[in-house]
Motif scaffolding. Structure first.
Motif, PDB file in Angstrom:
ATOM      1  N   GLY A 142       0.822  -1.212   0.000  1.00 54.68           N
ATOM      2  CA  GLY A 142       0.000   0.000   0.000  1.00 54.68           C
ATOM      3  C   GLY A 142       0.852   1.257   0.000  1.00 54.68           C
ATOM      4  O   GLY A 142       0.644   2.161  -0.811  1.00 54.68           O
ATOM      5  N   LEU A 143       1.834   1.310   0.892  1.00 48.88           N
ATOM      6  CA  LEU A 143       2.705   2.491   0.946  1.00 48.88           C
ATOM      7  C   LEU A 143       3.556   2.590  -0.317  1.00 48.88           C
ATOM      8  O   LEU A 143       3.819   3.692  -0.811  1.00 48.88           O
ATOM      9  CB  LEU A 143       3.585   2.446   2.199  1.00 48.88           C
ATOM     10  CG  LEU A 143       2.839   2.583   3.528  1.00 48.88           C
ATOM     11  CD1 LEU A 143       3.788   2.394   4.703  1.00 48.88           C
ATOM     12  CD2 LEU A 143       2.119   3.916   3.629  1.00 48.88           C
ATOM     13  N   GLY A 144       3.958   1.442  -0.850  1.00 51.37           N
ATOM     14  CA  GLY A 144       4.721   1.454  -2.107  1.00 51.37           C
ATOM     15  C   GLY A 144       3.908   2.024  -3.257  1.00 51.37           C
ATOM     16  O   GLY A 144       4.428   2.763  -4.093  1.00 51.37           O
ATOM     17  N   SER A 145       2.613   1.714  -3.277  1.00 50.14           N
ATOM     18  CA  SER A 145       1.758   2.260  -4.347  1.00 50.14           C
ATOM     19  C   SER A 145       1.612   3.773  -4.200  1.00 50.14           C
ATOM     20  O   SER A 145       1.474   4.490  -5.190  1.00 50.14           O
ATOM     21  CB  SER A 145       0.390   1.569  -4.364  1.00 50.14           C
ATOM     22  OG  SER A 145      -0.367   1.881  -3.222  1.00 50.14           O
ATOM     23  N   PHE A 146       1.681   4.275  -2.960  1.00 52.54           N
ATOM     24  CA  PHE A 146       1.628   5.726  -2.749  1.00 52.54           C
ATOM     25  C   PHE A 146       2.827   6.413  -3.400  1.00 52.54           C
ATOM     26  O   PHE A 146       2.706   7.506  -3.941  1.00 52.54           O
ATOM     27  CB  PHE A 146       1.625   6.069  -1.256  1.00 52.54           C
ATOM     28  CG  PHE A 146       0.360   5.710  -0.527  1.00 52.54           C
ATOM     29  CD1 PHE A 146      -0.727   5.140  -1.164  1.00 52.54           C
ATOM     30  CD2 PHE A 146       0.259   5.951   0.827  1.00 52.54           C
ATOM     31  CE1 PHE A 146      -1.889   4.812  -0.485  1.00 52.54           C
ATOM     32  CE2 PHE A 146      -0.901   5.635   1.522  1.00 52.54           C
ATOM     33  CZ  PHE A 146      -1.968   5.066   0.861  1.00 52.54           C
ATOM     34  N   VAL A 147       3.978   5.767  -3.324  1.00 50.83           N
ATOM     35  CA  VAL A 147       5.205   6.339  -3.895  1.00 50.83           C
ATOM     36  C   VAL A 147       5.058   6.534  -5.406  1.00 50.83           C
ATOM     37  O   VAL A 147       5.648   7.448  -5.993  1.00 50.83           O
ATOM     38  CB  VAL A 147       6.426   5.441  -3.567  1.00 50.83           C
ATOM     39  CG1 VAL A 147       7.672   5.889  -4.300  1.00 50.83           C
ATOM     40  CG2 VAL A 147       6.665   5.413  -2.054  1.00 50.83           C
ATOM     41  N   LEU A 148       4.232   5.690  -6.033  1.00 51.54           N
ATOM     42  CA  LEU A 148       4.025   5.798  -7.481  1.00 51.54           C
ATOM     43  C   LEU A 148       3.241   7.050  -7.885  1.00 51.54           C
ATOM     44  O   LEU A 148       3.355   7.509  -9.022  1.00 51.54           O
ATOM     45  CB  LEU A 148       3.286   4.557  -7.996  1.00 51.54           C
ATOM     46  CG  LEU A 148       4.008   3.221  -7.836  1.00 51.54           C
ATOM     47  CD1 LEU A 148       3.096   2.086  -8.272  1.00 51.54           C
ATOM     48  CD2 LEU A 148       5.307   3.221  -8.623  1.00 51.54           C
ATOM     49  N   LEU A 149       2.443   7.589  -6.964  1.00 50.34           N
ATOM     50  CA  LEU A 149       1.566   8.724  -7.322  1.00 50.34           C
ATOM     51  C   LEU A 149       2.331   9.924  -7.887  1.00 50.34           C
ATOM     52  O   LEU A 149       2.014  10.376  -8.996  1.00 50.34           O
ATOM     53  CB  LEU A 149       0.698   9.140  -6.134  1.00 50.34           C
ATOM     54  CG  LEU A 149      -0.465   8.206  -5.810  1.00 50.34           C
ATOM     55  CD1 LEU A 149      -1.164   8.648  -4.537  1.00 50.34           C
ATOM     56  CD2 LEU A 149      -1.450   8.149  -6.963  1.00 50.34           C
ATOM     57  N   PRO A 150       3.316  10.482  -7.157  1.00 46.48           N
ATOM     58  CA  PRO A 150       4.007  11.653  -7.708  1.00 46.48           C
ATOM     59  C   PRO A 150       4.691  11.355  -9.054  1.00 46.48           C
ATOM     60  O   PRO A 150       4.710  12.207  -9.943  1.00 46.48           O
ATOM     61  CB  PRO A 150       5.046  12.008  -6.641  1.00 46.48           C
ATOM     62  CG  PRO A 150       4.572  11.359  -5.393  1.00 46.48           C
ATOM     63  CD  PRO A 150       3.797  10.158  -5.810  1.00 46.48           C
ATOM     64  N   ILE A 151       5.206  10.133  -9.180  1.00 41.77           N
ATOM     65  CA  ILE A 151       5.864   9.745 -10.443  1.00 41.77           C
ATOM     66  C   ILE A 151       4.850   9.753 -11.574  1.00 41.77           C
ATOM     67  O   ILE A 151       5.089  10.318 -12.645  1.00 41.77           O
ATOM     68  CB  ILE A 151       6.523   8.352 -10.302  1.00 41.77           C
ATOM     69  CG1 ILE A 151       7.620   8.393  -9.234  1.00 41.77           C
ATOM     70  CG2 ILE A 151       7.064   7.853 -11.632  1.00 41.77           C
ATOM     71  CD1 ILE A 151       8.093   7.040  -8.757  1.00 41.77           C
ATOM     72  N   CYS A 152       3.695   9.133 -11.335  1.00 38.33           N
ATOM     73  CA  CYS A 152       2.644   9.085 -12.362  1.00 38.33           C
ATOM     74  C   CYS A 152       2.059  10.466 -12.640  1.00 38.33           C
ATOM     75  O   CYS A 152       1.683  10.765 -13.780  1.00 38.33           O
ATOM     76  CB  CYS A 152       1.561   8.097 -11.971  1.00 38.33           C
ATOM     77  SG  CYS A 152       2.126   6.378 -11.989  1.00 38.33           S
ATOM     78  N   PHE A 153       1.984  11.305 -11.609  1.00 44.85           N
ATOM     79  CA  PHE A 153       1.484  12.670 -11.817  1.00 44.85           C
ATOM     80  C   PHE A 153       2.333  13.397 -12.861  1.00 44.85           C
ATOM     81  O   PHE A 153       1.827  14.171 -13.662  1.00 44.85           O
ATOM     82  CB  PHE A 153       1.481  13.469 -10.513  1.00 44.85           C
ATOM     83  CG  PHE A 153       0.368  13.110  -9.556  1.00 44.85           C
ATOM     84  CD1 PHE A 153      -0.637  12.222  -9.906  1.00 44.85           C
ATOM     85  CD2 PHE A 153       0.327  13.670  -8.297  1.00 44.85           C
ATOM     86  CE1 PHE A 153      -1.657  11.901  -9.027  1.00 44.85           C
ATOM     87  CE2 PHE A 153      -0.689  13.365  -7.404  1.00 44.85           C
ATOM     88  CZ  PHE A 153      -1.683  12.472  -7.770  1.00 44.85           C
ATOM     89  N   TYR A 154       3.627  13.152 -12.829  1.00 39.95           N
ATOM     90  CA  TYR A 154       4.531  13.781 -13.806  1.00 39.95           C
ATOM     91  C   TYR A 154       4.092  13.408 -15.229  1.00 39.95           C
ATOM     92  O   TYR A 154       3.991  14.265 -16.100  1.00 39.95           O
ATOM     93  CB  TYR A 154       5.981  13.345 -13.548  1.00 39.95           C
ATOM     94  CG  TYR A 154       6.927  13.821 -14.612  1.00 39.95           C
ATOM     95  CD1 TYR A 154       7.399  15.132 -14.609  1.00 39.95           C
ATOM     96  CD2 TYR A 154       7.338  12.968 -15.634  1.00 39.95           C
ATOM     97  CE1 TYR A 154       8.251  15.583 -15.605  1.00 39.95           C
ATOM     98  CE2 TYR A 154       8.184  13.408 -16.630  1.00 39.95           C
ATOM     99  CZ  TYR A 154       8.639  14.709 -16.609  1.00 39.95           C
ATOM    100  OH  TYR A 154       9.478  15.162 -17.602  1.00 39.95           O
TER     101      TYR A 154
END
Length: 191
Positions: A142-154
């Motif tokens: 779950g926390l690892g998927s959170f890390v993906l958010l800013p990357i995907c936002f880019y």
């Protein structure tokens, strides 16, 4: 003055603890003295079952979503929505309404991120599905998927400042979970 009021409202909304009310109404219990004592969705589920988990998760997620929607209504900038979300998470973790002993902020974070960028829901689900088989832990995945958010936002074309603030929020959530993460690392090391 509008910004100060917005941040104050965000904190106060965050301080309304769904788990406390759900377990009090459905189970006639004080969640603060049951299970882990945490007022978040996971403990609500532990203390009073799946229905309490779902209602608590949705109630806490709604707080995050409302903060972002209020920011949009006030024509504030996207970076201010996310700062407001940070204040809502702070209110959830350190609620003035419950002597500054709240939850871990995950549901509020998720609700706010989905309101900010609806594709966040898809990113979180796909990230979790990809990470869980490798990490074999709901918390880590779950926390690892959170890390993906800013990357995907880019890649979704979100401007740099909101991406950076989203990254800070992710780091804050991870920091809030530091004790839980430390315990899980220790358990894995002993295996």
């Amino acid at each position: 003055m509008t910004i100060i009021c917005y941040l104050l409202i965000s904190y106060l909304l965050g301080s309304l603890m769904a788990g406390y009310f759900v377990v009090k109404i459905l189970g006639k219990k004080d969640i603060r003295v049951e299970g882990s004592g945490n007022v978040g969705a996971r403990n609500a589920g532990r203390v009073h079952g799946k229905v309490s988990f779902v209602f608590t998760f949705l109630g806490d997620a709604l707080k995050g979503a409302l903060v972002v929607l209020i920011g949009e209504y006030l024509n504030l900038s996207p970076e201010l929505f996310l700062v407001g979300l940070g204040f809502a998470i702070l209110g959830h973790v350190k609620p003035i309404t419950l002597n500054f002993k709240g939850g871990m902020g995950i549901s509020t974070f998720i609700g706010g991120m989905i309101a900010f960028e609806p594709l966040s829901a898809l990113i979180l689900v796909i990230g979790f599905i990809l990470l869980y088989p490798v990490l074999k832990s709901f918390t880590f995945a779950g926390l690892g998927s959170f890390v993906l958010l800013p990357i995907c936002f880019y890649f979704l074309g979100v401007q740099l400042l909101p991406i950076l603030i989203a990254g800070v929020l992710v780091l804050a959530i991870i920091y809030i979970h530091r004790e839980d993460l430390s315990e899980r690392f220790e358990k894995r090391a002993k295996k």
